[in-house]
Design a protein around this motif. Structure first.
Motif, PDB file in Angstrom:
ATOM      1  N   MET A 105      -6.803 -39.410   6.479  1.00 60.27           N
ATOM      2  CA  MET A 105      -6.956 -38.018   6.859  1.00 60.27           C
ATOM      3  C   MET A 105      -7.325 -37.985   8.340  1.00 60.27           C
ATOM      4  O   MET A 105      -7.665 -39.007   8.931  1.00 60.27           O
TER       5      MET A 105
ATOM      6  N   ASN B 147       2.838 -38.745  -3.682  1.00 61.27           N
ATOM      7  CA  ASN B 147       2.212 -38.038  -2.560  1.00 61.27           C
ATOM      8  C   ASN B 147       1.556 -36.731  -3.000  1.00 61.27           C
ATOM      9  O   ASN B 147       0.681 -36.205  -2.297  1.00 61.27           O
TER      10      ASN B 147
ATOM     11  N   THR C 102      -2.362 -37.315  -3.810  1.00 62.62           N
ATOM     12  CA  THR C 102      -3.279 -37.916  -2.839  1.00 62.62           C
ATOM     13  C   THR C 102      -4.411 -36.986  -2.436  1.00 62.62           C
ATOM     14  O   THR C 102      -5.448 -37.437  -1.951  1.00 62.62           O
ATOM     15  N   THR C 103      -4.243 -35.687  -2.638  1.00 61.79           N
ATOM     16  CA  THR C 103      -5.303 -34.746  -2.260  1.00 61.79           C
ATOM     17  C   THR C 103      -6.408 -34.668  -3.299  1.00 61.79           C
ATOM     18  O   THR C 103      -7.460 -34.094  -3.030  1.00 61.79           O
ATOM     19  N   ALA C 104      -6.189 -35.227  -4.465  1.00 60.72           N
ATOM     20  CA  ALA C 104      -7.196 -35.177  -5.530  1.00 60.72           C
ATOM     21  C   ALA C 104      -8.151 -36.356  -5.398  1.00 60.72           C
ATOM     22  O   ALA C 104      -7.722 -37.502  -5.186  1.00 60.72           O
TER      23      ALA C 104
ATOM     24  N   TYR D  26      -7.835 -39.264  -7.907  1.00 60.92           N
ATOM     25  CA  TYR D  26      -6.726 -40.199  -7.691  1.00 60.92           C
ATOM     26  C   TYR D  26      -7.188 -41.434  -6.935  1.00 60.92           C
ATOM     27  O   TYR D  26      -6.700 -42.544  -7.183  1.00 60.92           O
ATOM     28  N   HIS D  27      -8.123 -41.275  -6.010  1.00 68.18           N
ATOM     29  CA  HIS D  27      -8.578 -42.393  -5.183  1.00 68.18           C
ATOM     30  C   HIS D  27      -9.672 -43.212  -5.852  1.00 68.18           C
ATOM     31  O   HIS D  27     -10.067 -44.248  -5.312  1.00 68.18           O
TER      32      HIS D  27
END
Length: 618
Positions: free
Chosen positions: A61, A342, A345-347, A350-351
Motif C-alpha cells: 500500500m 486481486n 487483497t483489500t480484506a 485475506y492476509h
C-alpha cells in the motif's frame, strides 16, 4: 636479519569475511585477526543499509509519510566564561619598597590528590570489507556485533529497550518491525517516537548541564574550589529483590519476569541477562547457574506454547478465510483463483494466511462447497416441484401408453395446478417432461403386465382343455376302443360329439389329431416294450409257441410279476403275433419237406437259435 615487518601498534585487525554466509564466515588468516562475531551474520535489515534479509514488509500500500521529527532543541548558549582572576603578585623587593608583612597573602591551594588514570577498555570498534562496524576485544580476542554493555550510552540503552527497529526495503523506503509481536508497518510507531523524544531531551539536558557547570566553575573563587567526587552516570543501583518462601515461588517469579520482559527463546543467555537484570525479580534466584537452569526449563515450554498458539492462530485464520470465500460473490467454481485474487487483497482476513498456495486451496474448497450448496438447493426445489407434478398426474384420468406429449401438454393447460407461476420456468417445463416420460413408462409397464396376465390365463385354459381331451382318449384306451393299430377315421366317431373334443376346436397350438397320433405312438412303443418282456419270460421258461398253442397255455407260461402292467389287449396282441409267426414257420417247414433243396427263412432262424443254445451251454 628478518624482512618481516610487523604492523604498527594499534592497527585494527581485519574484519570477518562477508562470504560465504552474510558476514558470518571465518576471517582471513594472518596478523592475529579476530574471529567472526557469534550469531552467523548481521541482524535483519539494520538501519541505513540493506541487509540480506529482513522482517516481512507491510501489506502493499502507499504508506503515509511519517511526520518528520522535530529537530532537537539547540542547547542554550552558555554565558561566556570570565577569565579567571590572577592571584595578586607579591610586590617586588628592593628599590625602597617596604617589606611584605607575614600572612599578607594566603598560601596557594593544594592540588587535588592524584588518581590513577582509568584502564582503557579492551574493546575496539572495527569495520569489515563492506564498512559494517563490529566490536573486537583485544584481550580475549572476542568479537560481537552489539556494542558492549559498559560502553553503551544512555541513548544506546534506550534504543535497545525499544522493541521497534528501523529497516530499509530494497526500494529505499524505511519501515519498522517489532520482533516480539511480529508486526510490520510503514509509519513510525509511537513507542519509537517516545524513545527519540527522550533521547532529544537527554541530549538537551546534558548540554545545558555541561554549560552551567562550566559557567559556575569560571565564576567561583579559587579558594572555594575543592575536589569533588562526581557520581558516575552509567553506574546502576543494585535492584532490591523481594524474599520468597520456597524455591518454587522464586522460580515462578523468575519465569513470570521472563514472560513480562518479552524474552524470546532464540536469545542467547548473555542477551537475556542484559535484558532482565534491571528487574527486582532477577535476584529471586541467587545463583547464576540456577537462573540459567530455570531459563533452560522455561525455554522449551515457551517454544511449545508459542507453536501451539501459532498453530491455533493459523487454524483460526484458515477458518475465517474459508468463511470469507464462501460468502464472497466473486468465488465460483468456473473462475480460477488467479483471475480474482486481486479482489481479495483489500480484506484483512485475506492476509492472515501467509501462504498463497493455502489461499488457493481454500478458494477451491469454498468454490466446490458453494457449488454443492447451490446444487442441493436446486435439487430440493426440483423435488418439491416434482412432487406437485406427480400428484397432478395421479389425479389425471385417461392416460394410456399411446398418449403423445402434445396431448399431455393440452391436458396440462386445462389443469389449474400447472397454470401457477412456478410452472412457467424452463426448469419446471423440464421437470414436467421428465415426469411425463416416467409416467408413460409406468403406464406401459402396467399395460404389458396386463397383457402378460391375460396371455397366461388363456394358456392356462388351453392347457386344461388339452388335458381334458387326453383324459378322454385315455379312457377309450382303457375301454379297449383305441389300441396301437387304431386309425383316426375309425376312432373319430367315438368322441366327435363330446364336449371335451369340441372345446379343443379352433384352439391355437397342438390340435386333436396331433394329440391322437402322439397317443398311438406311445401305445406302439409300449407294445414293443411288452413284447420284449414276454419273449424274455418265454425264453427263460424254454416255452415255444406253436400253431397249436392255446391262449390258456400262453397265459400260464407268461404268468410273471414283470407283466402285471401289460394290459389284456396288449397281451392278446402279443399272443396273436407269436401264434401267427409259429403258424408261418410250420407252413414253411411243410413246404420244405416237399422240396428238400429249398430252405425257408424260418429254418435259418431255427438253425441260428440252436447254435446260440449250444454256445450258451458250453
Amino acid at each position: 636479519m628478518s624482512h618481516f615487518r610487523a604492523p604498527p601498534i594499534g592497527f585494527p585487525p581485519y574484519p570477518p569475511s562477508a562470504a560465504p554466509n552474510q558476514f558470518g564466515g571465518p576471517p582471513p588468516p594472518g596478523y592475529g585477526m579476530p574471529p567472526a562475531p557469534p550469531g552467523g551474520g548481521f541482524p535483519p535489515r539494520p538501519p541505513l543499509m540493506h541487509a540480506p534479509r529482513g522482517p516481512p514488509l507491510p501489506p502493499p500500500m502507499n504508506p503515509p509519510m511519517a511526520p518528520p521529527m522535530a529537530p532537537p532543541m539547540a542547547p542554550p548558549m552558555a554565558p561566556p566564561m570570565a577569565p579567571p582572576m590572577a592571584p595578586p603578585m607579591a610586590p617586588p623587593t628592593g628599590y625602597g619598597a617596604p617589606p611584605v608583612p607575614p600572612g599578607a597573602f594566603p598560601p596557594p591551594p593544594l592540588p587535588p590528590p592524584t588518581q590513577a588514570p582509568p584502564e582503557p577498555s579492551p574493546w575496539r570498534q572495527v569495520k569489515d570489507e563492506t564498512g559494517k562496524e563490529y566490536w573486537h576485544n583485544t584481550v580475549t580476542n572476542e568479537t560481537s556485533w552489539e556494542k558492549p554493555a559498559h560502553l553503551q550510552s544512555a541513548k544506546d540503552r534506550l534504543l535497545a529497550e525499544c522493541p521497534w527497529k528501523e529497516y530499509t526495503s530494497d526500494e529505499g523506503k524505511k519501515y519498522y518491525h517489532n520482533p516480539e509481536t511480529k508486526e510490520t508497518q510503514w509509519t513510525k510507531p509511537e513507542a519509537l517516537l517516545n524513545v527519540e523524544a527522550k533521547i532529544a531531551a537527554l541530549e538537551t539536558g546534558s548540554t545545558n548541564t555541561t554549560a552551567l557547570n562550566a559557567a559556575g566553575d569560571a565564576t567561583a573563587p579559587v579558594a572555594d574550589t575543592a575536589p569533588q567526587q562526581q557520581p558516575q552516570a552509567d553506574q546502576a543501583k543494585e535492584p532490591s529483590s523481594p524474599e520468597y518462601a520456597t524455591k518454587e515461588e522464586a522460580e515462578a517469579a523468575f519465569v513470570e519476569m521472563l514472560e513480562d520482559k518479552g524474552v524470546e527463546t532464540s536469545w542467547a543467555w548473555d542477551k537475556v541477562m542484559r535484558h532482565i537484570q534491571s528487574d527486582p525479580r532477577y535476584n529471586a534466584i541467587k545463583r547464576i547457574g540456577a537462573k540459567k537452569k530455570a531459563w533452560n526449563r522455561w525455554k522449551p515450554e515457551k517454544t511449545r506454547r508459542l507453536r501451539e498458539e501459532e498453530r491455533q492462530a493459523h487454524i483460526k485464520a484458515r477458518t475465517e478465510l474459508a468463511d470469507f470465500f464462501r460468502e464472497h460473490d466473486a468465488v465460483d467454481i468456473d473462475v480460477k483463483y488467479r483471475e480474482v485474487s486481486n479482489v481479495f487483497t483489500t480484506a484483512a482476513v485475506y492476509h492472515k494466511v501467509k501462504n498463497d498456495r493455502e489461499r488457493q486451496e481454500l478458494y477451491v474448497e469454498a468454490a466446490e462447497s458453494k457449488r454443492f450448496r447451490e446444487k442441493t438447493t436446486f435439487a430440493d426445489g426440483e423435488k418439491q416441484l416434482r412432487a406437485k407434478v406427480d400428484s397432478a398426474l395421479e389425479e389425471m384420468q385417461g392416460l394410456d401408453q399411446l398418449m403423445s406429449w402434445e396431448e399431455f401438454e393440452k391436458r396440462m393447460q386445462e389443469n389449474p395446478v400447472f397454470s401457477q407461476e412456478e410452472f412457467q420456468s424452463d426448469v419446471a417445463r423440464l421437470v414436467c417432461v421428465e415426469a411425463f416420460v416416467e409416467r408413460m413408462e409406468k403406464v406401459h409397464q402396467e399395460y404389458v403386465a396386463q397383457r402378460k396376465a391375460a396371455k397366461q390365463a388363456r394358456r392356462r385354459v388351453e392347457r386344461k382343455r388339452r388335458d381334458a381331451f387326453l383324459e378322454m382318449l385315455q379312457d377309450l384306451v382303457t375301454a379297449g376302443s383305441i389300441h396301437h393299430d387304431s386309425l383316426w377315421r375309425t376312432t373319430y366317431p367315438l368322441f366327435c360329439e363330446d364336449e371335451r373334443y369340441t372345446d379343443m376346436l379352433g384352439q391355437p397350438g397342438t390340435t386333436t389329431l396331433d394329440l391322437f397320433k402322439l397317443l398311438i405312438d406311445d401305445l406302439q412303443e409300449q407294445l414293443h416294450k411288452d413284447k420284449k418282456i414276454v419273449r424274455s419270460i418265454l425264453k427263460e421258461k424254454d416255452f415255444r409257441v406253436t400253431g397249436n398253442t392255446k391262449a390258456e397255455e400262453f397265459l400260464a407260461a407268461v404268468n410273471d410279476p414283470r407283466v402285471k402292467d401289460v394290459t389284456p389287449l396288449s397281451m392278446k396282441t402279443i399272443y396273436e403275433s407269436l401264434l401267427e409267426r409259429a403258424e408261418r414257420k410250420e407252413a414253411e417247414r411243410s413246404k420244405a419237406k416237399r422240396s428238400p433243396t429249398a430252405r425257408s427263412p424260418s429254418q435259418d432262424e431255427d438253425t441260428k437259435e440252436e447254435s446260440k443254445k449250444a454256445k450258451s451251454s458250453e
